[in-house]
Design an enzyme around this catalytic site. Sequence first.
Site, short mmCIF file in Angstrom:
data_model
loop_
_atom_site.label_atom_id
_atom_site.label_comp_id
_atom_site.label_asym_id
_atom_site.label_seq_id
_atom_site.Cartn_x
_atom_site.Cartn_y
_atom_site.Cartn_z
N HIS A 37 -11.35 -34.37 4.38
CA HIS A 37 -12.07 -34.75 5.60
C HIS A 37 -13.49 -35.21 5.26
O HIS A 37 -14.00 -36.18 5.84
CB HIS A 37 -12.17 -33.57 6.57
CG HIS A 37 -10.87 -33.05 7.06
ND1 HIS A 37 -10.34 -31.84 6.66
CD2 HIS A 37 -9.96 -33.58 7.92
CE1 HIS A 37 -9.19 -31.64 7.25
NE2 HIS A 37 -8.92 -32.68 8.02
N SER A 184 -5.19 -30.11 1.57
CA SER A 184 -4.58 -30.00 2.90
C SER A 184 -5.04 -28.70 3.52
O SER A 184 -5.20 -27.69 2.82
CB SER A 184 -3.05 -29.98 2.75
OG SER A 184 -2.45 -29.49 3.93
#
Length: 279
Positions: A37, A184
């Site tokens: 992110h 993840s």
Amino acid sequence: MLVVNTIAEVRAFIKARRREGKTVGLVPTMGYLHEGHASLIKKCREENDIVVVSVFVNPSQFGPTEDLEAYPRDFDRDCALCESAGVDIVFHPEPTEMYKTPKAYVNISTLSDNLCGKTRPVHFCGVCTVVCKLFHITMPDRAYFGQKDAQQLAIIKKMVKDLDFDIVIVGCPIVREIDGLAKSSRNIYLSSAERKAALCLSSSIKKGESMIIKGMKSDELIDAMRDVIEAEPMARIDYVSVVDAFTMKDVETIDGSVLVAMAVYIGKTRLIDNFSFEV
Ligand code: PAF
């Protein structure tokens, strides 16, 4: 950095910035942010005047037996990461704010039938619906998505094209741990033994990358990649597939733009990984 929970607040902030002639970039997330992110936010920061990050665990993209309740959340840590990455506004709505009325759905069915869509039949409809809403709410010039979710990225690009959104979709490379595991939020579910076992995904990807050539049969590639995963007793393959990168349909022979994608259960955790190959 501003943190808001309502559609009205985020709209008012963005409309005011737009009146000043500023460009707006959106990074949609479900929170529990990691370096993957952070790379999207960094790119968004470089390319836009205003950076909007949404943090919303979207119920409509989870099936009835999936991990909605267990999905990891740490909003304080997410805010700290956003603050240090130069985010201007974090939009953190409750489900009741996002889904006030009976839902209208967005479904890009042709690209959603294969790969993850086979095992997760409601998933991409939920993703498209929430991303479509986020686009209408934040009206970004650009929006940023990771290539780890390659099918999601292809579906969102198609949605933007088919529904005439004036938004540039920017795909960003997969970010990996030093040992190769793709970052993840779900990696947190893995025990230390499972974490080691999960390396069979990136090993299989490396194997595939090393042997893929134009004109080879997809089955030959898939078999070699499956062998790497099947050598790991804790792994259970959902799929290993070679598809056309635009239609997401299986291809028999490597040609044009292909996506080689996999989903593998390590214990109860379902992980995905992929690579692309362009002839
Ligand atoms: O990739 C994700 O985290 C989610 O699918 C998204 C795009 C934020 C929609 O909920």
